[in-house]
Design a protein around this motif. Structure first.
Motif, PDB file in Angstrom:
ATOM      1  N   PRO A 112     -31.224  18.029  82.163  1.00 53.32           N
ATOM      2  CA  PRO A 112     -32.626  18.077  81.744  1.00 53.32           C
ATOM      3  C   PRO A 112     -32.835  19.172  80.713  1.00 53.32           C
ATOM      4  O   PRO A 112     -31.965  20.028  80.527  1.00 53.32           O
ATOM      5  CB  PRO A 112     -33.378  18.409  83.030  1.00 53.32           C
ATOM      6  CG  PRO A 112     -32.406  19.185  83.836  1.00 53.32           C
ATOM      7  CD  PRO A 112     -31.046  18.621  83.504  1.00 53.32           C
ATOM      8  N   ASN A 113     -33.956  19.115  80.059  1.00 52.81           N
ATOM      9  CA  ASN A 113     -34.248  20.103  79.021  1.00 52.81           C
ATOM     10  C   ASN A 113     -35.337  21.047  79.496  1.00 52.81           C
ATOM     11  O   ASN A 113     -36.327  20.622  80.090  1.00 52.81           O
ATOM     12  CB  ASN A 113     -34.667  19.389  77.753  1.00 52.81           C
ATOM     13  CG  ASN A 113     -33.556  18.493  77.248  1.00 52.81           C
ATOM     14  OD1 ASN A 113     -32.408  18.924  77.126  1.00 52.81           O
ATOM     15  ND2 ASN A 113     -33.867  17.230  77.000  1.00 52.81           N
TER      16      ASN A 113
ATOM     17  N   TYR B  65     -26.494  21.104  68.987  1.00 50.83           N
ATOM     18  CA  TYR B  65     -26.069  20.487  70.254  1.00 50.83           C
ATOM     19  C   TYR B  65     -24.538  20.359  70.330  1.00 50.83           C
ATOM     20  O   TYR B  65     -23.925  20.681  71.347  1.00 50.83           O
ATOM     21  CB  TYR B  65     -26.742  19.115  70.294  1.00 50.83           C
ATOM     22  CG  TYR B  65     -26.618  18.300  71.557  1.00 50.83           C
ATOM     23  CD1 TYR B  65     -26.756  18.877  72.811  1.00 50.83           C
ATOM     24  CD2 TYR B  65     -26.416  16.924  71.473  1.00 50.83           C
ATOM     25  CE1 TYR B  65     -26.679  18.092  73.954  1.00 50.83           C
ATOM     26  CE2 TYR B  65     -26.351  16.139  72.613  1.00 50.83           C
ATOM     27  CZ  TYR B  65     -26.471  16.726  73.845  1.00 50.83           C
ATOM     28  OH  TYR B  65     -26.400  15.936  74.964  1.00 50.83           O
TER      29      TYR B  65
ATOM     30  N   HIS C  61     -25.846  21.614  83.012  1.00 49.78           N
ATOM     31  CA  HIS C  61     -25.898  21.729  81.549  1.00 49.78           C
ATOM     32  C   HIS C  61     -27.314  21.563  80.979  1.00 49.78           C
ATOM     33  O   HIS C  61     -27.621  20.601  80.256  1.00 49.78           O
ATOM     34  CB  HIS C  61     -24.936  20.751  80.874  1.00 49.78           C
ATOM     35  CG  HIS C  61     -24.587  21.169  79.472  1.00 49.78           C
ATOM     36  ND1 HIS C  61     -23.712  22.181  79.201  1.00 49.78           N
ATOM     37  CD2 HIS C  61     -25.038  20.743  78.269  1.00 49.78           C
ATOM     38  CE1 HIS C  61     -23.617  22.347  77.889  1.00 49.78           C
ATOM     39  NE2 HIS C  61     -24.431  21.490  77.295  1.00 49.78           N
TER      40      HIS C  61
ATOM     41  N   TYR D  90     -18.661  13.509  81.285  1.00 46.37           N
ATOM     42  CA  TYR D  90     -20.017  13.726  80.783  1.00 46.37           C
ATOM     43  C   TYR D  90     -20.841  12.490  81.119  1.00 46.37           C
ATOM     44  O   TYR D  90     -20.634  11.435  80.522  1.00 46.37           O
ATOM     45  CB  TYR D  90     -19.997  13.912  79.261  1.00 46.37           C
ATOM     46  CG  TYR D  90     -19.242  15.135  78.789  1.00 46.37           C
ATOM     47  CD1 TYR D  90     -17.851  15.118  78.683  1.00 46.37           C
ATOM     48  CD2 TYR D  90     -19.921  16.300  78.443  1.00 46.37           C
ATOM     49  CE1 TYR D  90     -17.157  16.237  78.252  1.00 46.37           C
ATOM     50  CE2 TYR D  90     -19.226  17.425  78.004  1.00 46.37           C
ATOM     51  CZ  TYR D  90     -17.853  17.389  77.915  1.00 46.37           C
ATOM     52  OH  TYR D  90     -17.169  18.492  77.489  1.00 46.37           O
TER      53      TYR D  90
ATOM     54  N   HIS E  34     -33.444  11.090  82.669  1.00 43.50           N
ATOM     55  CA  HIS E  34     -32.485  11.978  83.313  1.00 43.50           C
ATOM     56  C   HIS E  34     -32.150  11.515  84.727  1.00 43.50           C
ATOM     57  O   HIS E  34     -31.212  11.999  85.336  1.00 43.50           O
ATOM     58  CB  HIS E  34     -33.033  13.408  83.362  1.00 43.50           C
ATOM     59  CG  HIS E  34     -33.215  13.994  81.990  1.00 43.50           C
ATOM     60  ND1 HIS E  34     -34.447  14.246  81.445  1.00 43.50           N
ATOM     61  CD2 HIS E  34     -32.300  14.337  81.045  1.00 43.50           C
ATOM     62  CE1 HIS E  34     -34.286  14.727  80.231  1.00 43.50           C
ATOM     63  NE2 HIS E  34     -33.003  14.793  79.953  1.00 43.50           N
TER      64      HIS E  34
ATOM     65  N   ASP F 189     -20.386  16.904  84.287  1.00 52.86           N
ATOM     66  CA  ASP F 189     -21.562  17.375  83.558  1.00 52.86           C
ATOM     67  C   ASP F 189     -22.606  16.273  83.698  1.00 52.86           C
ATOM     68  O   ASP F 189     -22.423  15.172  83.193  1.00 52.86           O
ATOM     69  CB  ASP F 189     -21.106  17.584  82.103  1.00 52.86           C
ATOM     70  CG  ASP F 189     -22.200  18.006  81.141  1.00 52.86           C
ATOM     71  OD1 ASP F 189     -23.325  17.470  81.219  1.00 52.86           O
ATOM     72  OD2 ASP F 189     -21.904  18.852  80.271  1.00 52.86           O
TER      73      ASP F 189
ATOM     74  N   HIS G  10     -22.074  11.152  69.471  1.00 45.43           N
ATOM     75  CA  HIS G  10     -22.044  12.611  69.600  1.00 45.43           C
ATOM     76  C   HIS G  10     -20.790  13.057  70.360  1.00 45.43           C
ATOM     77  O   HIS G  10     -20.068  13.954  69.930  1.00 45.43           O
ATOM     78  CB  HIS G  10     -23.311  13.087  70.322  1.00 45.43           C
ATOM     79  CG  HIS G  10     -23.209  14.472  70.880  1.00 45.43           C
ATOM     80  ND1 HIS G  10     -23.316  15.589  70.083  1.00 45.43           N
ATOM     81  CD2 HIS G  10     -22.980  14.923  72.140  1.00 45.43           C
ATOM     82  CE1 HIS G  10     -23.167  16.677  70.844  1.00 45.43           C
ATOM     83  NE2 HIS G  10     -22.967  16.293  72.091  1.00 45.43           N
ATOM     84  N   PHE G  11     -20.538  12.417  71.510  1.00 44.43           N
ATOM     85  CA  PHE G  11     -19.385  12.846  72.305  1.00 44.43           C
ATOM     86  C   PHE G  11     -18.075  12.532  71.603  1.00 44.43           C
ATOM     87  O   PHE G  11     -17.123  13.298  71.687  1.00 44.43           O
ATOM     88  CB  PHE G  11     -19.449  12.258  73.713  1.00 44.43           C
ATOM     89  CG  PHE G  11     -20.479  12.971  74.545  1.00 44.43           C
ATOM     90  CD1 PHE G  11     -20.279  14.294  74.920  1.00 44.43           C
ATOM     91  CD2 PHE G  11     -21.668  12.366  74.895  1.00 44.43           C
ATOM     92  CE1 PHE G  11     -21.237  14.991  75.642  1.00 44.43           C
ATOM     93  CE2 PHE G  11     -22.634  13.047  75.625  1.00 44.43           C
ATOM     94  CZ  PHE G  11     -22.418  14.366  75.995  1.00 44.43           C
TER      95      PHE G  11
ATOM     96  N   GLU H  26     -26.894  25.238  77.636  1.00 42.27           N
ATOM     97  CA  GLU H  26     -26.299  25.345  76.299  1.00 42.27           C
ATOM     98  C   GLU H  26     -26.182  26.815  75.901  1.00 42.27           C
ATOM     99  O   GLU H  26     -25.233  27.219  75.237  1.00 42.27           O
ATOM    100  CB  GLU H  26     -27.185  24.594  75.298  1.00 42.27           C
ATOM    101  CG  GLU H  26     -27.231  23.100  75.553  1.00 42.27           C
ATOM    102  CD  GLU H  26     -28.363  22.381  74.818  1.00 42.27           C
ATOM    103  OE1 GLU H  26     -28.491  21.169  75.000  1.00 42.27           O
ATOM    104  OE2 GLU H  26     -29.119  23.034  74.079  1.00 42.27           O
TER     105      GLU H  26
ATOM    106  N   ASP I 234     -21.796  22.175  72.795  1.00 44.45           N
ATOM    107  CA  ASP I 234     -20.905  21.328  73.593  1.00 44.45           C
ATOM    108  C   ASP I 234     -19.438  21.685  73.351  1.00 44.45           C
ATOM    109  O   ASP I 234     -18.640  21.693  74.290  1.00 44.45           O
ATOM    110  CB  ASP I 234     -21.153  19.835  73.285  1.00 44.45           C
ATOM    111  CG  ASP I 234     -22.043  19.197  74.357  1.00 44.45           C
ATOM    112  OD1 ASP I 234     -22.024  19.673  75.503  1.00 44.45           O
ATOM    113  OD2 ASP I 234     -22.756  18.227  74.035  1.00 44.45           O
TER     114      ASP I 234
ATOM    115  N   GLY J  86     -30.563  21.804  78.786  1.00 42.62           N
ATOM    116  CA  GLY J  86     -30.863  21.876  77.352  1.00 42.62           C
ATOM    117  C   GLY J  86     -31.809  23.043  77.135  1.00 42.62           C
ATOM    118  O   GLY J  86     -33.016  22.902  77.295  1.00 42.62           O
TER     119      GLY J  86
HETATM  120  N1  ARG Z   1     -29.945  17.720  77.496  1.00 38.87           N
HETATM  121  C1  ARG Z   1     -29.354  16.523  76.992  1.00 38.87           C
HETATM  122  C2  ARG Z   1     -30.423  15.437  76.843  1.00 38.87           C
HETATM  123  O1  ARG Z   1     -31.480  15.521  77.410  1.00 38.87           O
HETATM  124  C3  ARG Z   1     -28.255  16.008  77.896  1.00 38.87           C
HETATM  125  C4  ARG Z   1     -27.094  16.941  78.083  1.00 38.87           C
HETATM  126  C5  ARG Z   1     -25.838  16.228  78.413  1.00 38.87           C
HETATM  127  N2  ARG Z   1     -24.667  17.050  78.514  1.00 38.87           N
HETATM  128  C6  ARG Z   1     -24.000  17.551  77.493  1.00 38.87           C
HETATM  129  N3  ARG Z   1     -22.971  18.338  77.722  1.00 38.87           N
HETATM  130  N4  ARG Z   1     -24.317  17.305  76.251  1.00 38.87           N
HETATM  131  O2  ARG Z   1     -30.175  14.481  76.145  1.00 38.87           O
END
Ligand code: ARG
Length: 585
Positions: free
Chosen positions: A123-124, A324, A159, A346, A133, A119, A355-356, A270, A328, A161
């Motif tokens: 990007p969002n 988030y 993945h 990840y 990123h 993963d 978070h993880f 997501e 996940d 956002g």
């Molecule tokens: N979109 C998230 C960010 O910009 C990162 C995603 C990372 N991957 C995940 N499975 N949470 O911070």
């Protein structure tokens, strides 16, 4: 094919076993004093400790057992019981010959039969990709290349956002500005327009404005929250509008990833797992793993031995929105269902470590991860020469596209300075500059251990000297041009015996070990070190010896073969780093 170090370790291991000691003491490593020996085995010291014996005496028995092995040119005992040794030139030549014939250059097959989901990128939607990123993309891409090269089945997932509050912020901004009223008309039953009411440029303006407005005004934020929940609940106009954002963004992102030479197997986001969330929540509640707390639904993940407070994972907020961590967690379910992976990596900024940790604990507690080991591969920040997170000259967030353009321009200047490619067509020059620019960025990023913050100094990393991407590309191009000028030699290759030749061979034979170590530690910098050492060993060899005009045909053949394997190894490692070697420079 086992590497030279592995086979030597096996020989030593057998000698230790024959002495009634653990084979693990036989671990061999490349000598840290190459002036004294090629390899060393320090196991006698540890073995002596374990067996309460004299280390030198143990070393002597091991050496006595190994003396007769034809692979060793010499075995010496140094100090309290270090065993220093060299391998014969014939053994090196045989190994090198085998490597030359192997398409995979002896790469380890550590991943055979195993699946990894990687993963990265992350990007969002509606936000341009920025240097934050970039590291995920570069490191993640290197890992996907490396894991593929060592036999893993790799599934890479960007993945996106695409499901969080930023979506509600945008939707409400569009509503307030009256840009596309049809999406907000409660009487509209669809279908909605096929053409997006906003472009990527619009989104780049709308999102920061919305985000600033929400920061300044709690009522505005509340509106964005409600829009997010309504989107997640499936309000048709919002979903239709959201689809446009995603499509518009994906197009822009694909272009950016494409210009980096990075591809993904999956363009999931997501939102992909939205339908898996309600059954997941029901099951977690039914099993007593999730509980209500102040109107929210949470999974407690703290453990008695935690040194720091570990907050619970929040699955549903009191307003009904999911977060988030919720997506996940559901994504773990989806990946296990679809790929049954052994490992999920990840590749995300190390500031998301907490978070993880929460997500992994919740997944493991609920047994959602199947056989998969879940692992956060964190990384530090890319800073500017001022030591602060990398910015544009004007102080804004640097967009990836602009960074690539900057590196390309710098590459053009450097190439011109070096007088490289002066007589090539403009088209070829541009292509080389693009490849050199990318090498500058990627090598700068990958050559530091990923967890350290590093300073991106374009001036330094674009140089053709020193430990840089352009230096390594140039090293490969030079070998290629030697080989191009070479005539076919029919003589049987001689055995190479000079110190410079041996150093290149030893560097080449260490490739499988470097790949295995880089994979094991998820550490691309090991590959960077490898490439740099190899290029340096080669350049010392080339400075000291004739190749093309060596009079002895057998020697010429052997040296040309050495050039060939060096080029193959260097190109391979650069490819693992995501760096292309120009045809010529
Ligand atoms: N979109 C998230 C960010 O910009 C990162 C995603 C990372 N991957 C995940 N499975 N949470 O911070």
């Amino acid at each position: 094919m086992t590497s030279l170090v592995q086979s030597l370790s096996a020989l030593f291991g057998a000698a230790f076993t024959a002495e009634g000691l653990d084979a693990a003491f036989g671990q061999v490593q490349v000598s840290d004093r190459p002036d004294l020996a090629q390899f060393q085995c320090n196991g006698a010291l540890a073995a002596a400790k374990a067996a309460k014996a004299n280390p030198r005496a143990i070393a002597q028995t091991i050496v006595a057992r190994l003396k007769a092995e034809p692979v060793f040119a010499r075995l010496d005992i140094a100090g309290p019981g270090f065993i220093n040794f060299d391998v014969t030139d014939d053994a090196l030549a045989a190994r090198l010959g085998a490597m030359a014939k192997d398409e995979r250059l002896g790469a380890p097959m550590t991943g055979a039969g195993r699946t990894v989901v990687i993963d990265f990128g992350g990007p969002n939607v509606a936000k341009p990709m920025h240097v934050g990123h970039l590291r995920s993309t570069i490191i993640g891409d290197c890992l996907q290349r490396l894991f593929r090269a060592t036999g893993w089945r790799v599934v890479s997932d960007v993945h996106l956002g695409d499901w969080g509050l930023q979506m509600g912020q945008l939707i409400s901004e569009i509503e307030l500005r009256g840009i596309a009223p049809v999406y907000f008309d409660p009487d509209c039953k669809g279908p909605y327009p096929e053409v997006s009411p906003v472009t990527m440029e619009d989104l780049e303006e709308l999102y920061p404005a919305a985000s600033a407005a929400c920061k300044a005004d709690p009522a505005r934020l509340e509106m964005a929250r409600r829009a997010t929940v309504a989107l997640q609940d499936g309000r048709p106009g919002y979903r239709a509008l959201w689809k446009h954002f995603v499509a518009v963004s994906e197009k822009g992102l694909a272009r950016e990833f494409g210009s980096l030479g990075v591809t993904f197997d999956l363009w999931n986001g997501e939102s992909t797992v939205h339908d898996l969330i309600p059954p997941m929540l029901d099951s977690l509640k039914a099993r007593g793993l999730a509980e209500e707390s102040e109107g929210a639904l949470i999974v407690p993940v703290a453990r008695d031995d935690d040194k720091k407070p570990m907050p619970p994972l929040i699955l549903v907020k009191s307003d009904g929105g999911v977060l988030y961590g919720t997506t996940d967690l559901a994504t773990v379910i989806q990946r296990v269902r679809d790929y049954d992976p052994d490992l999920i990596l990840y590749v995300v900024d190390h500031r998301q470590h907490g978070h993880f940790e929460q997500v992994f604990r919740a997944a493991e507690k609920a047994g959602l991860n199947g056989r998969a080991h879940l692992e956060h591969v964190g990384y530090g920040t890319m800073n500017g020469t001022d030591g602060k997170p990398f910015k544009t000259r004007a102080g804004g967030v640097m967009k990836l596209y602009d960074l690539i353009a900057m590196a390309r321009v710098e590459a053009e200047t450097r190439l011109a300075e070096q007088g490289l490619g002066a007589d090539y067509t403009a088209e070829e020059k541009a292509q080389i500059a693009q490849q050199v620019g990318l090498a500058t960025i990627k090598f700068a990023d990958l050559s530091n251990h990923r967890t350290t913050d590093y300073v991106f100094d374009l001036e330094r990393f674009s140089k053709f000297e020193g430990k840089t991407g352009p230096y390594l590309q140039y090293a490969a191009v030079r070998i290629r041009s030697i080989l191009r000028k070479a005539e076919l030699v029919s003589a049987a290759p001689a055995v190479l015996r000079t110190p410079e030749e041996r150093a290149v061979i030893l560097a080449l034979l260490a490739l499988p070990d470097a790949m295995a170590a880089a994979e094991d530690k998820r550490a691309p910098n090991i590959l960077c070190d490898y490439a740099f050492n190899l290029a340096q060993a080669f350049s010392r060899f080339y400075a000291a010896h004739h190749v093309l005009n060596e009079a002895d045909a057998g020697l010429r053949a052997a040296r040309l073969a050495l050039c060939g394997v060096t080029l193959a190894a260097l190109t391979r490692v650069l490819d693992l780093l995501g760096i292309a070697v120009p045809e010529r420079m």
